[in-house]
Scaffold this motif. Structure first.
Motif, PDB file in Angstrom:
ATOM      1  N   GLY A  29       0.984  -4.595 -18.901  1.00  0.00           N
ATOM      2  CA  GLY A  29      -0.257  -5.351 -18.749  1.00  0.00           C
ATOM      3  C   GLY A  29      -0.341  -6.154 -17.467  1.00  0.00           C
ATOM      4  O   GLY A  29      -1.423  -6.620 -17.108  1.00  0.00           O
ATOM      5  N   ASP A  30       0.794  -6.353 -16.782  1.00  0.00           N
ATOM      6  CA  ASP A  30       0.770  -7.058 -15.496  1.00  0.00           C
ATOM      7  C   ASP A  30       0.068  -6.213 -14.447  1.00  0.00           C
ATOM      8  O   ASP A  30       0.108  -4.980 -14.500  1.00  0.00           O
ATOM      9  N   GLU A  31      -0.542  -6.877 -13.479  1.00  0.00           N
ATOM     10  CA  GLU A  31      -1.088  -6.162 -12.331  1.00  0.00           C
ATOM     11  C   GLU A  31       0.020  -5.942 -11.317  1.00  0.00           C
ATOM     12  O   GLU A  31       0.811  -6.848 -11.049  1.00  0.00           O
ATOM     13  N   ILE A  32       0.052  -4.740 -10.773  1.00  0.00           N
ATOM     14  CA  ILE A  32       1.074  -4.376  -9.797  1.00  0.00           C
ATOM     15  C   ILE A  32       0.416  -4.302  -8.433  1.00  0.00           C
ATOM     16  O   ILE A  32      -0.489  -3.496  -8.213  1.00  0.00           O
ATOM     17  N   ARG A  33       0.848  -5.158  -7.533  1.00  0.00           N
ATOM     18  CA  ARG A  33       0.302  -5.176  -6.171  1.00  0.00           C
ATOM     19  C   ARG A  33       1.109  -4.206  -5.326  1.00  0.00           C
ATOM     20  O   ARG A  33       2.327  -4.338  -5.208  1.00  0.00           O
ATOM     21  N   ILE A  34       0.422  -3.250  -4.750  1.00  0.00           N
ATOM     22  CA  ILE A  34       1.040  -2.182  -3.974  1.00  0.00           C
ATOM     23  C   ILE A  34       0.628  -2.338  -2.515  1.00  0.00           C
ATOM     24  O   ILE A  34      -0.550  -2.521  -2.217  1.00  0.00           O
ATOM     25  N   THR A  35       1.603  -2.270  -1.624  1.00  0.00           N
ATOM     26  CA  THR A  35       1.330  -2.314  -0.188  1.00  0.00           C
ATOM     27  C   THR A  35       1.709  -0.967   0.407  1.00  0.00           C
ATOM     28  O   THR A  35       2.809  -0.470   0.173  1.00  0.00           O
ATOM     29  N   VAL A  36       0.785  -0.399   1.152  1.00  0.00           N
ATOM     30  CA  VAL A  36       0.999   0.890   1.816  1.00  0.00           C
ATOM     31  C   VAL A  36       0.884   0.652   3.317  1.00  0.00           C
ATOM     32  O   VAL A  36      -0.082   0.045   3.772  1.00  0.00           O
ATOM     33  N   VAL A  37       1.896   1.115   4.060  1.00  0.00           N
ATOM     34  CA  VAL A  37       1.888   0.974   5.514  1.00  0.00           C
ATOM     35  C   VAL A  37       2.045   2.354   6.133  1.00  0.00           C
ATOM     36  O   VAL A  37       2.955   3.104   5.781  1.00  0.00           O
ATOM     37  N   PHE A  38       1.127   2.682   7.033  1.00  0.00           N
ATOM     38  CA  PHE A  38       1.219   3.899   7.840  1.00  0.00           C
ATOM     39  C   PHE A  38       1.524   3.453   9.259  1.00  0.00           C
ATOM     40  O   PHE A  38       0.849   2.570   9.780  1.00  0.00           O
ATOM     41  N   GLU A  39       2.542   4.052   9.866  1.00  0.00           N
ATOM     42  CA  GLU A  39       2.948   3.623  11.199  1.00  0.00           C
ATOM     43  C   GLU A  39       3.094   4.813  12.134  1.00  0.00           C
ATOM     44  O   GLU A  39       3.744   5.804  11.799  1.00  0.00           O
ATOM     45  N   ASN A  40       2.497   4.680  13.305  1.00  0.00           N
ATOM     46  CA  ASN A  40       2.694   5.647  14.387  1.00  0.00           C
ATOM     47  C   ASN A  40       3.967   5.238  15.112  1.00  0.00           C
ATOM     48  O   ASN A  40       4.012   4.192  15.753  1.00  0.00           O
ATOM     49  N   ALA A  49      -0.978   3.549  19.914  1.00  0.00           N
ATOM     50  CA  ALA A  49       0.464   3.622  20.152  1.00  0.00           C
ATOM     51  C   ALA A  49       1.180   2.588  19.288  1.00  0.00           C
ATOM     52  O   ALA A  49       0.806   1.414  19.278  1.00  0.00           O
ATOM     53  N   ARG A  50       2.166   3.042  18.536  1.00  0.00           N
ATOM     54  CA  ARG A  50       3.000   2.207  17.662  1.00  0.00           C
ATOM     55  C   ARG A  50       2.205   1.354  16.668  1.00  0.00           C
ATOM     56  O   ARG A  50       2.697   0.327  16.185  1.00  0.00           O
ATOM     57  N   GLU A  51       0.999   1.754  16.353  1.00  0.00           N
ATOM     58  CA  GLU A  51       0.156   0.981  15.444  1.00  0.00           C
ATOM     59  C   GLU A  51       0.618   1.129  13.994  1.00  0.00           C
ATOM     60  O   GLU A  51       1.021   2.198  13.558  1.00  0.00           O
ATOM     61  N   LYS A  52       0.502   0.015  13.261  1.00  0.00           N
ATOM     62  CA  LYS A  52       0.730   0.003  11.821  1.00  0.00           C
ATOM     63  C   LYS A  52      -0.600  -0.288  11.141  1.00  0.00           C
ATOM     64  O   LYS A  52      -1.282  -1.245  11.507  1.00  0.00           O
ATOM     65  N   LYS A  53      -0.934   0.520  10.166  1.00  0.00           N
ATOM     66  CA  LYS A  53      -2.128   0.280   9.352  1.00  0.00           C
ATOM     67  C   LYS A  53      -1.640  -0.062   7.953  1.00  0.00           C
ATOM     68  O   LYS A  53      -0.815   0.638   7.389  1.00  0.00           O
ATOM     69  N   ARG A  54      -2.166  -1.147   7.404  1.00  0.00           N
ATOM     70  CA  ARG A  54      -1.687  -1.659   6.126  1.00  0.00           C
ATOM     71  C   ARG A  54      -2.852  -1.724   5.139  1.00  0.00           C
ATOM     72  O   ARG A  54      -3.938  -2.184   5.492  1.00  0.00           O
ATOM     73  N   ALA A  55      -2.591  -1.278   3.911  1.00  0.00           N
ATOM     74  CA  ALA A  55      -3.583  -1.376   2.841  1.00  0.00           C
ATOM     75  C   ALA A  55      -2.920  -1.976   1.609  1.00  0.00           C
ATOM     76  O   ALA A  55      -1.719  -1.771   1.379  1.00  0.00           O
ATOM     77  N   HIS A  56      -3.690  -2.715   0.845  1.00  0.00           N
ATOM     78  CA  HIS A  56      -3.201  -3.304  -0.395  1.00  0.00           C
ATOM     79  C   HIS A  56      -4.084  -2.802  -1.528  1.00  0.00           C
ATOM     80  O   HIS A  56      -5.313  -2.866  -1.434  1.00  0.00           O
ATOM     81  N   VAL A  57      -3.453  -2.278  -2.555  1.00  0.00           N
ATOM     82  CA  VAL A  57      -4.169  -1.859  -3.756  1.00  0.00           C
ATOM     83  C   VAL A  57      -3.488  -2.504  -4.955  1.00  0.00           C
ATOM     84  O   VAL A  57      -2.328  -2.913  -4.880  1.00  0.00           O
ATOM     85  N   THR A  58      -4.211  -2.590  -6.034  1.00  0.00           N
ATOM     86  CA  THR A  58      -3.662  -3.158  -7.257  1.00  0.00           C
ATOM     87  C   THR A  58      -3.825  -2.145  -8.378  1.00  0.00           C
ATOM     88  O   THR A  58      -4.916  -1.610  -8.586  1.00  0.00           O
ATOM     89  N   TRP A  59      -2.728  -1.875  -9.074  1.00  0.00           N
ATOM     90  CA  TRP A  59      -2.776  -1.032 -10.270  1.00  0.00           C
ATOM     91  C   TRP A  59      -2.677  -1.968 -11.461  1.00  0.00           C
ATOM     92  O   TRP A  59      -1.779  -2.807 -11.534  1.00  0.00           O
ATOM     93  N   ASP A  60      -3.591  -1.830 -12.395  1.00  0.00           N
ATOM     94  CA  ASP A  60      -3.621  -2.726 -13.544  1.00  0.00           C
ATOM     95  C   ASP A  60      -2.693  -2.285 -14.679  1.00  0.00           C
ATOM     96  O   ASP A  60      -2.723  -2.852 -15.772  1.00  0.00           O
ATOM     97  N   GLY A  61      -1.842  -1.290 -14.434  1.00  0.00           N
ATOM     98  CA  GLY A  61      -0.895  -0.848 -15.449  1.00  0.00           C
ATOM     99  C   GLY A  61      -1.515   0.014 -16.524  1.00  0.00           C
ATOM    100  O   GLY A  61      -0.943   0.197 -17.594  1.00  0.00           O
ATOM    101  N   ARG A  62      -2.682   0.567 -16.229  1.00  0.00           N
ATOM    102  CA  ARG A  62      -3.375   1.438 -17.195  1.00  0.00           C
ATOM    103  C   ARG A  62      -3.664   2.783 -16.545  1.00  0.00           C
ATOM    104  O   ARG A  62      -3.827   2.875 -15.338  1.00  0.00           O
TER     105      ARG A  62
END
Length: 157
Positions: free
Chosen positions: A50-61, A105-118
């Motif tokens: 039931g906890d929310e799971i905070r997920i961080t995704v990083v794409f890096e060149n 060049a060498r860029e990092k793109k970051r996204a945050h998503v939340t999964w509610d455990g369902r």
């Protein structure tokens, strides 16, 4: 269920990169895809059901030059829980129009998503809570082959 920090519908601000567009014409896609790394992390390894799971995704060149990764459809990237796109067995309809993911060049793109455990199930009207156990959360660039991807395992108690 899933939110990004950006107002951009694709999850990342896509500024015009003229050098990147020029490189797109001469750099093979297999080189562009291999230049990008994907990293997935969560804020902790264990959660209560039931906890929310905070997920961080990083794409890096990793390269010191701009790169452009082409995708066959509008989706640039995705995240999954145990292989189910956005924790759902619902079919997702994405335009078949190709798209491109631009990296400086060498860029990092970051996204945050939340999964509610369902999990969302197409044959049930309600969302089903995940059972206690281990789950693999992964993210990837939405290319046809050899997707740059990563995953992490969490435990629900």
């Amino acid at each position: 269920m899933s939110r990004t920090d950006s107002d951009d519908q694709l999850g990342f601000d896509q500024n015009v990169d003229y050098l990147g567009r020029a490189l797109r014409a001469i750099v093979p896609q297999w080189v562009a895809q291999r230049s990008i790394t994907t990293t997935v992390t969560t804020d902790r390894p264990r959660y209560e059901v039931g906890d929310e799971i905070r997920i961080t995704v990083v794409f890096e060149n990793r390269l010191p030059v701009p790169m452009v990764v082409e995708t066959p459809r509008q989706r640039l990237w995705g995240w999954e829980v145990d292989g189910q796109l956005e924790a759902s067995d619902q079919p997702y309809y994405v335009r078949d129009r190709p798209n491109a993911f631009y990296f400086r060049a060498r860029e990092k793109k970051r996204a945050h998503v939340t999964w509610d455990g369902r999990f969302e199930r197409r044959d049930e009207s309600a969302r089903v809570p995940a059972e206690p156990g281990e789950y693999t959360i992964s993210a990837y660039l939405a290319t046809d082959d050899e997707r740059p991807r990563d995953g992490t395992t969490i435990t629900l108690r």
